[in-house]
Design a protein around this motif. Sequence first.
Motif, PDB file in Angstrom:
ATOM      1  N   UNK A  24      23.297 -15.530  59.970  1.00 58.38           N
ATOM      2  CA  UNK A  24      24.224 -16.177  58.934  1.00 58.38           C
ATOM      3  C   UNK A  24      25.601 -15.603  58.685  1.00 58.38           C
ATOM      4  N   UNK A  58      33.639 -18.487  60.174  1.00 56.84           N
ATOM      5  CA  UNK A  58      34.504 -19.589  59.380  1.00 56.84           C
ATOM      6  C   UNK A  58      35.569 -18.615  58.399  1.00 56.84           C
ATOM      7  N   UNK A 105      16.292  -9.434  43.781  1.00 54.73           N
ATOM      8  CA  UNK A 105      15.613  -9.444  45.338  1.00 54.73           C
ATOM      9  C   UNK A 105      14.272 -10.406  45.432  1.00 54.73           C
ATOM     10  N   UNK A 138      14.612 -17.649  49.669  1.00 55.75           N
ATOM     11  CA  UNK A 138      14.767 -17.878  51.144  1.00 55.75           C
ATOM     12  C   UNK A 138      13.528 -18.123  51.795  1.00 55.75           C
ATOM     13  N   UNK A 154      16.568 -22.413  53.114  1.00 55.30           N
ATOM     14  CA  UNK A 154      17.353 -21.667  54.347  1.00 55.30           C
ATOM     15  C   UNK A 154      17.963 -22.385  55.032  1.00 55.30           C
ATOM     16  N   UNK A 191      21.001 -22.939  52.894  1.00 58.48           N
ATOM     17  CA  UNK A 191      22.274 -21.514  53.142  1.00 58.48           C
ATOM     18  C   UNK A 191      22.748 -21.724  54.340  1.00 58.48           C
ATOM     19  N   UNK A 192      22.022 -22.034  55.392  1.00 58.06           N
ATOM     20  CA  UNK A 192      22.858 -21.989  56.808  1.00 58.06           C
ATOM     21  C   UNK A 192      23.922 -23.224  56.710  1.00 58.06           C
ATOM     22  N   UNK A 198      25.716 -24.011  54.080  1.00 57.84           N
ATOM     23  CA  UNK A 198      27.061 -23.556  53.569  1.00 57.84           C
ATOM     24  C   UNK A 198      27.737 -22.359  54.096  1.00 57.84           C
ATOM     25  N   UNK A 199      26.695 -21.629  55.127  1.00 56.33           N
ATOM     26  CA  UNK A 199      27.462 -20.792  55.767  1.00 56.33           C
ATOM     27  C   UNK A 199      28.708 -21.085  56.657  1.00 56.33           C
ATOM     28  N   UNK A 208      30.361 -23.668  55.489  1.00 60.42           N
ATOM     29  CA  UNK A 208      31.571 -24.095  54.761  1.00 60.42           C
ATOM     30  C   UNK A 208      30.914 -24.868  53.550  1.00 60.42           C
ATOM     31  N   UNK A 266      28.176 -14.954  49.342  1.00 57.47           N
ATOM     32  CA  UNK A 266      27.508 -14.060  50.098  1.00 57.47           C
ATOM     33  C   UNK A 266      27.212 -12.773  49.670  1.00 57.47           C
ATOM     34  N   UNK A 312      23.481 -12.539  49.585  1.00 56.29           N
ATOM     35  CA  UNK A 312      23.115 -12.488  51.034  1.00 56.29           C
ATOM     36  C   UNK A 312      23.118 -10.945  51.659  1.00 56.29           C
ATOM     37  N   UNK A 313      24.168 -10.471  51.228  1.00 56.23           N
ATOM     38  CA  UNK A 313      24.445  -9.206  51.824  1.00 56.23           C
ATOM     39  C   UNK A 313      23.567  -7.986  51.165  1.00 56.23           C
ATOM     40  N   UNK A 339      20.712  -8.524  50.026  1.00 52.87           N
ATOM     41  CA  UNK A 339      19.284  -8.709  50.733  1.00 52.87           C
ATOM     42  C   UNK A 339      19.521  -8.183  52.158  1.00 52.87           C
ATOM     43  N   UNK A 340      20.317  -8.181  52.890  1.00 48.77           N
ATOM     44  CA  UNK A 340      20.406  -7.454  54.022  1.00 48.77           C
ATOM     45  C   UNK A 340      20.604  -6.081  53.942  1.00 48.77           C
TER      46      UNK A 340
END
Lengths: 129, 129
Positions: free
Chosen positions: A89, A96, B8, B15, B21, B24-25, B27-28, B30, B76, B79-80, B82-83
């Motif tokens: 992702x 982008x 979390x 997710x 998911x 989210x994908x 929207x990644x 745009x 993001x 997302x970050x 969680x990563x």
Amino acid sequence: MANQLSRLDQIFSALADPTRRGIVMRLCAGEASVGELADPFEMALPSFMKHIHVLETSGLVQSEKSGRVRTCRLSPEALVGAEDWFQQQRATWEARLDRFEAYVMKLKKEKEGAAAKRPSRTSKRKGAK
Amino acid sequence: MANQLSRLDQIFSALADPTRRGIVMRLCAGEASVGELADPFEMALPSFMKHIHVLETSGLVQSEKSGRVRTCRLSPEALVGAEDWFQQQRATWEARLDRFEAYVMKLKKEKEGAAAKRPSRTSKRKGAK
DNA sequence: TATATAGTTAGCTCCATGGCTAACCAATTA
DNA sequence: TAATTGGTTAGCCATGGAGCTAACTATATA
């Protein structure tokens, strides 16, 4: 019958529970018996065992029983699989952003081209840490 | 009242659903309106909107309405976040592996020390990609 | 102003999840 | 062999999540 959840579905929903994340975190530090794992949690054993089971069917944890004690260990492939999803992702998202940045640069250039005629106005961005 | 789920918890359980998911994908790549987002999914709009709402309260997505169209974009940071969790787990897990490897090396050395007397036997590891 | 569009709200099912207790093996240990 | 320990099975209950339809609001468009 079997609802055929995708692997990612299972992994993420396994990790959505704090007890189960706790277990995973604990197992990152090394294998442990069910009893050891359950100890920090105020929860009846059968309830706790359900969490273990969820982690096992998600593929995050493996366990084996020897004598009367079941030993659990992390199986990191699943964890890594989920981590990969994020990286993918992020890749498309950053691609982008790069394109967007290029676009902004282009706009900026065009603006500067026209700026000879009109008084310049710098654009603002909020929260650029 | 409000069950005070951790961030979390919310992100992972958001997710855990393939529809979400998918959103989210998408929207990644745009921002998009609710209608555009909903289009690929065979699902009544109200059901779909619930997913959007889940994503918003998890912090993964932000949206704003202008006129009658609501535009959604990824935020993001979540997302970050969680990563990051994965990376932390991996860190402690790899640290352990390093220690384990060191331990194995030590064992091996000791064995080789004793190997003068007995026939040597190399240890095996499965699946070292 | 009338119609179509884009979401939204309300309210209903169904079933999966997370918790419990009680009772039950099966290995150890005394 | 009896008692303890470590886990397991069965079954109950409450909650929440994911889906639906029907009806509604608000903004564009004709």
